[in-house]
Design an enzyme around this catalytic site. Sequence first.
Site, PDB file in Angstrom:
ATOM      1  CG  ASP A  38      -2.513  42.401  46.172  1.00 19.49           C
ATOM      2  OD1 ASP A  38      -2.922  41.251  46.252  1.00 19.49           O
ATOM      3  OD2 ASP A  38      -1.483  42.814  46.759  1.00 19.49           O
ATOM      4  CG  ASP A 237       2.405  43.600  46.926  1.00 20.32           C
ATOM      5  OD1 ASP A 237       1.375  43.031  46.531  1.00 20.32           O
ATOM      6  OD2 ASP A 237       3.055  43.204  47.903  1.00 20.32           O
TER       7      ASP A 237
HETATM    8 MG    MG Z   1       0.093  41.323  47.279  1.00 17.88          MG
END
Ligand code: MG
Length: 292
Positions: A38, A237
């Site tokens: 990501d 995350d």
């Molecule tokens: Mg992120």
Amino acid sequence: ATPTSIMVGTGKAAEMGVLFRKGEALQTLQEAQVIALDKTGTLTKGKPELTDLRVPGGFDEAEVLRLVASLEQKSEHPIARAVVKEARARGLELLEPQDFEALPGFGVSGQVGIYRVDVGADRYMAQLGVDVSPFAAEAQRLADEGKTPLYAAVGGKLAAVVAVSDPVKEGTPEAIAALHRQGFKVAMITGDNRRTARSIARQLGIDEVLAEVLPEGKADAVKQLQGKGYRVAFVGDGINDAPALAQADVGLAIGTGTDVAIETADVILMSGDLRGVPNAIALSRATLKNIK
Ligand code: MG
Ligand code: ADP
């Protein structure tokens, strides 16, 4: 595989701040061929700053920022925090917006005083039918610098191009280089602008970019990589990373990230430092070599 060596391996990893939820993850991690990451909050700090703001002739910059920041007060997005922070730094008095709406992956809208205000990506402006051509070249230039360009519309008319910049984390370049030395292909999955994503990928030597992925589309992006025959490790995350963490052959969450991401992951990197990924892989390789 002896339980003892797996315990030793996961124990050593824990000393380095890498928590293996299950012993099997030692195996699946080193079997991965693509490490997909990501962008926001994983490769980057996830704390963007407003760097640029331009308004068309005849518009008042401070007044446009005041309207935009008033709206963004209601958004949880890191981009919104960057805008509000800049407005506060300039001492602007913010208004309470009405009818606030967040359109994930697109932008935000609402009523600020007498004005309808919309802020978001080019695809959001296209959806609204706002002509962004006066600032399109400027937005491209900003994106090519690795910044995220956004547009604001007031009363349905283009009122600003804004850019935010989210710095790459300190350990990220070294982590990517180490993953390449270990023989992995490295991919980025992001909801951000394609040009912005490409610019950051180029800077980091990332091999493949899946950009402008809608929040619910990250798992599909992982599937797309798996469809090419790759076993995929995904690192993320955010709340919207959880389905991708579950879809991946092995999911790694940043320990400072959101609870859902941490709960879904097989491996947790306690510090946000991505060097934990190649370190964990090196350790799993060493552990499993001893077992054979
Ligand atoms: Mg992120
Ligand atoms: P990411 O987590 O990669 O930033 P998102 O799906 O959250 O991806 O956002 C994608 C894009 O949607 C952003 O880059 C931005 O253009 C637009 N966007 C989302 N939320 C906002 C907001 N609060 N203000 C302005 N733009 C937004």
